[in-house]
Design an enzyme around this catalytic site. Sequence first.
Site, PDB file in Angstrom:
ATOM      1  N   SER A   1       0.823  -1.209   0.000  1.00 46.70           N
ATOM      2  CA  SER A   1       0.000   0.000   0.000  1.00 46.70           C
ATOM      3  C   SER A   1       0.853   1.253   0.000  1.00 46.70           C
ATOM      4  O   SER A   1       0.346   2.349  -0.259  1.00 46.70           O
ATOM      5  CB  SER A   1      -0.899   0.016   1.239  1.00 46.70           C
ATOM      6  OG  SER A   1      -1.843  -1.008   1.160  1.00 46.70           O
TER       7      SER A   1
ATOM      8  N   GLU B   1      -1.748   1.592  -9.907  1.00 48.02           N
ATOM      9  CA  GLU B   1      -0.658   2.546  -9.656  1.00 48.02           C
ATOM     10  C   GLU B   1       0.644   1.764  -9.852  1.00 48.02           C
ATOM     11  O   GLU B   1       0.976   0.897  -9.048  1.00 48.02           O
ATOM     12  CB  GLU B   1      -0.794   3.042  -8.214  1.00 48.02           C
ATOM     13  CG  GLU B   1      -0.088   4.305  -7.877  1.00 48.02           C
ATOM     14  CD  GLU B   1      -0.495   4.833  -6.491  1.00 48.02           C
ATOM     15  OE1 GLU B   1      -0.596   6.050  -6.327  1.00 48.02           O
ATOM     16  OE2 GLU B   1      -0.727   4.029  -5.568  1.00 48.02           O
TER      17      GLU B   1
ATOM     18  N   ASN C   1      -2.717   6.639  -1.780  1.00 45.24           N
ATOM     19  CA  ASN C   1      -2.826   6.479  -0.323  1.00 45.24           C
ATOM     20  C   ASN C   1      -2.311   7.674   0.461  1.00 45.24           C
ATOM     21  O   ASN C   1      -2.764   7.922   1.579  1.00 45.24           O
ATOM     22  CB  ASN C   1      -2.130   5.190   0.125  1.00 45.24           C
ATOM     23  CG  ASN C   1      -3.071   4.000  -0.001  1.00 45.24           C
ATOM     24  OD1 ASN C   1      -4.289   4.178  -0.056  1.00 45.24           O
ATOM     25  ND2 ASN C   1      -2.521   2.808  -0.059  1.00 45.24           N
TER      26      ASN C   1
HETATM   27  N1  LIG Z   1      -6.993  -4.698   1.501  1.00 46.88           N
HETATM   28  C1  LIG Z   1      -6.895  -3.692   0.631  1.00 46.88           C
HETATM   29  O1  LIG Z   1      -7.877  -3.001   0.316  1.00 46.88           O
HETATM   30  C2  LIG Z   1      -5.578  -3.400  -0.031  1.00 46.88           C
HETATM   31  C3  LIG Z   1      -5.570  -2.559  -1.162  1.00 46.88           C
HETATM   32  C4  LIG Z   1      -4.361  -2.338  -1.833  1.00 46.88           C
HETATM   33  C5  LIG Z   1      -3.187  -2.916  -1.357  1.00 46.88           C
HETATM   34  N2  LIG Z   1      -3.228  -3.700  -0.225  1.00 46.88           N
HETATM   35  C6  LIG Z   1      -1.967  -4.308   0.206  1.00 46.88           C
HETATM   36  O2  LIG Z   1      -1.951  -5.653  -0.276  1.00 46.88           O
HETATM   37  C7  LIG Z   1      -1.198  -6.461   0.625  1.00 46.88           C
HETATM   38  C8  LIG Z   1      -2.063  -7.610   1.093  1.00 46.88           C
HETATM   39  O3  LIG Z   1      -3.190  -7.077   1.755  1.00 46.88           O
HETATM   40  P1  LIG Z   1      -4.478  -7.968   2.080  1.00 46.88           P
HETATM   41  O4  LIG Z   1      -5.521  -7.014   2.547  1.00 46.88           O
HETATM   42  O5  LIG Z   1      -4.781  -8.862   0.934  1.00 46.88           O
HETATM   43  O6  LIG Z   1      -3.932  -8.814   3.325  1.00 46.88           O
HETATM   44  P2  LIG Z   1      -4.530 -10.136   3.945  1.00 46.88           P
HETATM   45  O7  LIG Z   1      -4.061 -10.170   5.354  1.00 46.88           O
HETATM   46  O8  LIG Z   1      -5.991 -10.229   3.656  1.00 46.88           O
HETATM   47  O9  LIG Z   1      -3.798 -11.317   3.126  1.00 46.88           O
HETATM   48  C9  LIG Z   1      -2.442 -11.587   3.201  1.00 46.88           C
HETATM   49  C10 LIG Z   1      -2.247 -13.078   2.964  1.00 46.88           C
HETATM   50  O10 LIG Z   1      -0.837 -13.334   2.892  1.00 46.88           O
HETATM   51  C11 LIG Z   1      -0.612 -14.607   3.477  1.00 46.88           C
HETATM   52  N3  LIG Z   1       0.801 -14.706   3.825  1.00 46.88           N
HETATM   53  C12 LIG Z   1       1.449 -14.232   4.898  1.00 46.88           C
HETATM   54  N4  LIG Z   1       2.764 -14.534   4.827  1.00 46.88           N
HETATM   55  C13 LIG Z   1       2.940 -15.213   3.667  1.00 46.88           C
HETATM   56  C14 LIG Z   1       4.071 -15.786   3.018  1.00 46.88           C
HETATM   57  N5  LIG Z   1       5.287 -15.716   3.563  1.00 46.88           N
HETATM   58  N6  LIG Z   1       3.884 -16.420   1.841  1.00 46.88           N
HETATM   59  C15 LIG Z   1       2.659 -16.502   1.287  1.00 46.88           C
HETATM   60  N7  LIG Z   1       1.544 -15.980   1.860  1.00 46.88           N
HETATM   61  C16 LIG Z   1       1.697 -15.333   3.026  1.00 46.88           C
HETATM   62  C17 LIG Z   1      -1.564 -14.661   4.657  1.00 46.88           C
HETATM   63  O11 LIG Z   1      -1.804 -16.007   5.058  1.00 46.88           O
HETATM   64  C18 LIG Z   1      -2.802 -13.970   4.079  1.00 46.88           C
HETATM   65  O12 LIG Z   1      -3.723 -14.905   3.529  1.00 46.88           O
HETATM   66  C19 LIG Z   1      -0.740  -5.540   1.755  1.00 46.88           C
HETATM   67  O13 LIG Z   1       0.536  -5.053   1.478  1.00 46.88           O
HETATM   68  C20 LIG Z   1      -1.764  -4.414   1.703  1.00 46.88           C
HETATM   69  O14 LIG Z   1      -1.276  -3.211   2.270  1.00 46.88           O
HETATM   70  C21 LIG Z   1      -4.390  -3.969   0.428  1.00 46.88           C
END
Ligand SMILES: NC(=O)c1ccc[n+]([C@@H]2O[C@H](COP(=O)([O-])OP(=O)(O)OC[C@H]3O[C@@H](n4cnc5c(N)ncnc54)[C@H](O)[C@@H]3O)[C@@H](O)[C@H]2O)c1
Length: 249
Positions: free
Chosen positions: A125, A158, A199
Amino acid sequence: MTTASSLRIGVVGAGVMGGGIAQSTAAAGYTTVCTDIAEDALDVARTDALESRFGLAGAVQRGKMTEAEGDAARERITWTRDFEDAAHCDLVIECVPEKLDLKLRVFQDLDAASPEASILASNTSGFPIAAMAGATKRPDRVVGWHWASPAFVMKFAEIVVTEATSAETRDAVVEVASQSGKNPIVVKDNPMAWGFVANRIYMAMMKEAARVAEEGVATHAEINQLMVDCYRWPVGPFAMVKGAGSGWK
Ligand SMILES: NC(=O)c1ccc[n+]([C@@H]2O[C@H](COP(=O)([O-])OP(=O)(O)OC[C@H]3O[C@@H](n4cnc5c(N)ncnc54)[C@H](O)[C@@H]3O)[C@@H](O)[C@H]2O)c1
């Protein structure tokens, strides 16, 4: 829908974002491997990508794709705990939680496991992409690809380039984003600030929304409604935080 490509896409982390990203690239025609360390996360991601409101079935129901296209997209996605399988793709999109030390470790692991030519992208993010690039021996093939939630629906892309990101890497990721129905905008990495463009501006607005609520000027629900009515936002600031954290069911 767009044409298929021989490019294989890996997605690391099948949470709120990773599952929808895998769904998007598969729908665009790319063979996609989505991995997670947790089996239950893979189960939820698979169900969401296939059956939820914003999943492939929902897209078929809304007439966004034919049933045959939906079936073909479903067939293109492999859901697996096998990290190597995802790492062996041409473009790997990292989607693990927003913790810098974890992301750096994943980039080190990807750098070790992925073919030399593979591009490594982060859906962070806002952490500096230069930090992720610095964890690898291929900084020219590291780039940010920041998505919005729900990934399959939102056109936001982005694309964040560092001083080391090559033009070939940038162009390849822009091409995949366009093929996936997104509207890619290339921006510069700024290691001094968290949040790229969207963001940084969003966080400034959230800070003010929280202050307004703290001062007792209006409730969260009232602030949400006012921003929707005034600016035609799809949801208000506090509803946005909830959706980003737990998905848009
Ligand atoms: N949620 C949003 O709206 C959003 C939007 C844009 C960007 N992001 C970014 O995207 C990224 C993921 O966010 P999210 O909301 O999907 O998080 P989330 O917590 O829903 O999912 C993350 C997943 O990664 C897995 N994980 C953890 N360690 C791991 C590893 N070593 N290998 C493989 N899998 C692993 C976890 O088990 C989990 O299922 C973050 O950096 C977040 O800031 C989120």
